[in-house]
Design an enzyme around this catalytic site. Structure first.
Site, PDB file in Angstrom:
ATOM      1  N   ARG A  15      52.278  36.230  57.123  1.00 55.35           N
ATOM      2  CA  ARG A  15      50.949  35.720  56.748  1.00 55.35           C
ATOM      3  C   ARG A  15      50.699  35.955  55.255  1.00 55.35           C
ATOM      4  NH1 ARG A  15      45.140  36.992  59.700  1.00 55.35           N
ATOM      5  NH2 ARG A  15      44.094  37.149  57.705  1.00 55.35           N
TER       6      ARG A  15
ATOM      7  N   ARG B 127      40.689  41.892  49.575  1.00 60.82           N
ATOM      8  CA  ARG B 127      39.950  41.568  50.812  1.00 60.82           C
ATOM      9  C   ARG B 127      39.095  42.761  51.253  1.00 60.82           C
ATOM     10  NH1 ARG B 127      44.921  40.115  54.172  1.00 60.82           N
ATOM     11  NH2 ARG B 127      43.606  39.812  56.006  1.00 60.82           N
TER      12      ARG B 127
HETATM   13  P1  ADP Z   1      40.961  38.955  58.249  1.00 60.71           P
HETATM   14  O1  ADP Z   1      39.774  39.383  59.077  1.00 60.71           O
HETATM   15  O2  ADP Z   1      42.202  39.737  58.572  1.00 60.71           O
HETATM   16  O3  ADP Z   1      40.678  38.893  56.757  1.00 60.71           O
HETATM   17  P2  ADP Z   1      40.611  36.114  58.938  1.00 60.71           P
HETATM   18  O4  ADP Z   1      41.671  35.291  59.560  1.00 60.71           O
HETATM   19  O5  ADP Z   1      39.351  36.319  59.698  1.00 60.71           O
HETATM   20  O6  ADP Z   1      41.361  37.482  58.634  1.00 60.71           O
HETATM   21  O7  ADP Z   1      40.215  35.503  57.501  1.00 60.71           O
HETATM   22  C1  ADP Z   1      41.175  35.185  56.513  1.00 60.71           C
HETATM   23  C2  ADP Z   1      40.487  34.661  55.260  1.00 60.71           C
HETATM   24  O8  ADP Z   1      39.784  33.431  55.540  1.00 60.71           O
HETATM   25  C3  ADP Z   1      39.416  35.566  54.624  1.00 60.71           C
HETATM   26  O9  ADP Z   1      39.974  36.530  53.745  1.00 60.71           O
HETATM   27  C4  ADP Z   1      38.544  34.532  53.878  1.00 60.71           C
HETATM   28  O10 ADP Z   1      39.112  34.151  52.659  1.00 60.71           O
HETATM   29  C5  ADP Z   1      38.557  33.328  54.799  1.00 60.71           C
HETATM   30  N1  ADP Z   1      37.421  33.335  55.756  1.00 60.71           N
HETATM   31  C6  ADP Z   1      37.499  33.493  57.106  1.00 60.71           C
HETATM   32  N2  ADP Z   1      36.273  33.490  57.667  1.00 60.71           N
HETATM   33  C7  ADP Z   1      35.384  33.339  56.641  1.00 60.71           C
HETATM   34  C8  ADP Z   1      33.965  33.288  56.551  1.00 60.71           C
HETATM   35  N3  ADP Z   1      33.190  33.397  57.646  1.00 60.71           N
HETATM   36  N4  ADP Z   1      33.399  33.134  55.325  1.00 60.71           N
HETATM   37  C9  ADP Z   1      34.142  33.040  54.218  1.00 60.71           C
HETATM   38  N5  ADP Z   1      35.490  33.083  54.225  1.00 60.71           N
HETATM   39  C10 ADP Z   1      36.119  33.230  55.409  1.00 60.71           C
END
Ligand code: ADP
Length: 199
Positions: free
Chosen positions: A135, A146
């Site tokens: 990933r 993050r």
């Molecule tokens: P994780 O919780 O491990 O960061 P996610 O798959 O939930 O993984 O999210 C990956 C990325 O997608 C985030 O770092 C962000 O950039 C984007 N993202 C996901 N959900 C949102 C959201 N609700 N608002 C803004 N960005 C989002």
């Protein structure tokens, strides 16, 4: 219906526990991260925009994210036992948008499952996941960003939902099954919904 937010830092186990919630309660799953990764894989316009944020460990802007969520939700809200929101909301404006969207559609949010995991364990898990799955955002530099973004923009939602008496605090360390058993216990306490009733 049982509508739940699965809340926690990146690497806290939201995806893993979502799978168990789907299996045990028959809920629908919306993972905004998965939706965005699919767009990136398919090379859509939205995917290109999303990639420019995700690769830096930043959040997608609220207005765009809220539109995406609305689209996902409209497709399923009528005919499901409930929805797990995984990765949404991630900001206070997104939380308000979720409340109004659900209200417009005649529904509500019943609770927020908060998976709490210490920072060094989060980092360890994401680095391991990066090695296992490739990933793209699971590399050391993006992970650090993050986590910074999580503390600045997402963590305030914890207090927001505690204030609304929706927050269920769950220790996110231990075996997957033990964590899930705690989640199920808290859901029953908060909403009166047991695992068997939903099966
Ligand atoms: P994780 O919780 O491990 O960061 P996610 O798959 O939930 O993984 O999210 C990956 C990325 O997608 C985030 O770092 C962000 O950039 C984007 N993202 C996901 N959900 C949102 C959201 N609700 N608002 C803004 N960005 C989002």
């Amino acid at each position: 219906m049982l509508n739940l937010v699965l809340f926690g830092a990146p690497g806290s186990g939201k995806g893993t526990q979502s799978e168990k919630l789907i299996a045990e309660y028959g809920l629908h799953h919306i993972s905004t991260g998965e939706v965005l990764r699919k767009h990136i894989k398919d090379g859509t316009e939205l995917g290109k925009i999303a990639d420019s944020y995700i690769s830096k460990g930043q959040l997608i802007p609220d207005t765009l994210m809220i539109d995406i969520l609305r689209h996902e939700l409209e497709g399923i809200i009528g005919d499901s036992k409930g929805v797990i929101f995984d990765g949404f909301p991630r900001t206070v404006p997104q939380a308000h948008a979720l409340d109004s969207m659900l209200a417009e559609m005649g529904h509500e949010l019943h609770g927020v499952v908060g998976l709490e995991v210490p920072e060094d364990e989060l980092k360890r898990r994401m680095i391991e996941r990066g090695k296992q799955t490739g990933r793209a955002d699971d590399n050391e530099e993006t992970i650090t960003n993050r986590l910074k973004v999580y503390h600045a923009q997402t963590e305030p939602l914890r207090a927001h939902y505690i204030g609304k008496k929706k927050y269920m605090q769950i220790n996110g360390q231990g075996s997957v099954d033990d964590i899930f058993a705690n989640i199920a216990k808290e859901i029953e306490k908060k909403t009166g919904t047991g695992r068997e009733k939903q099966q």
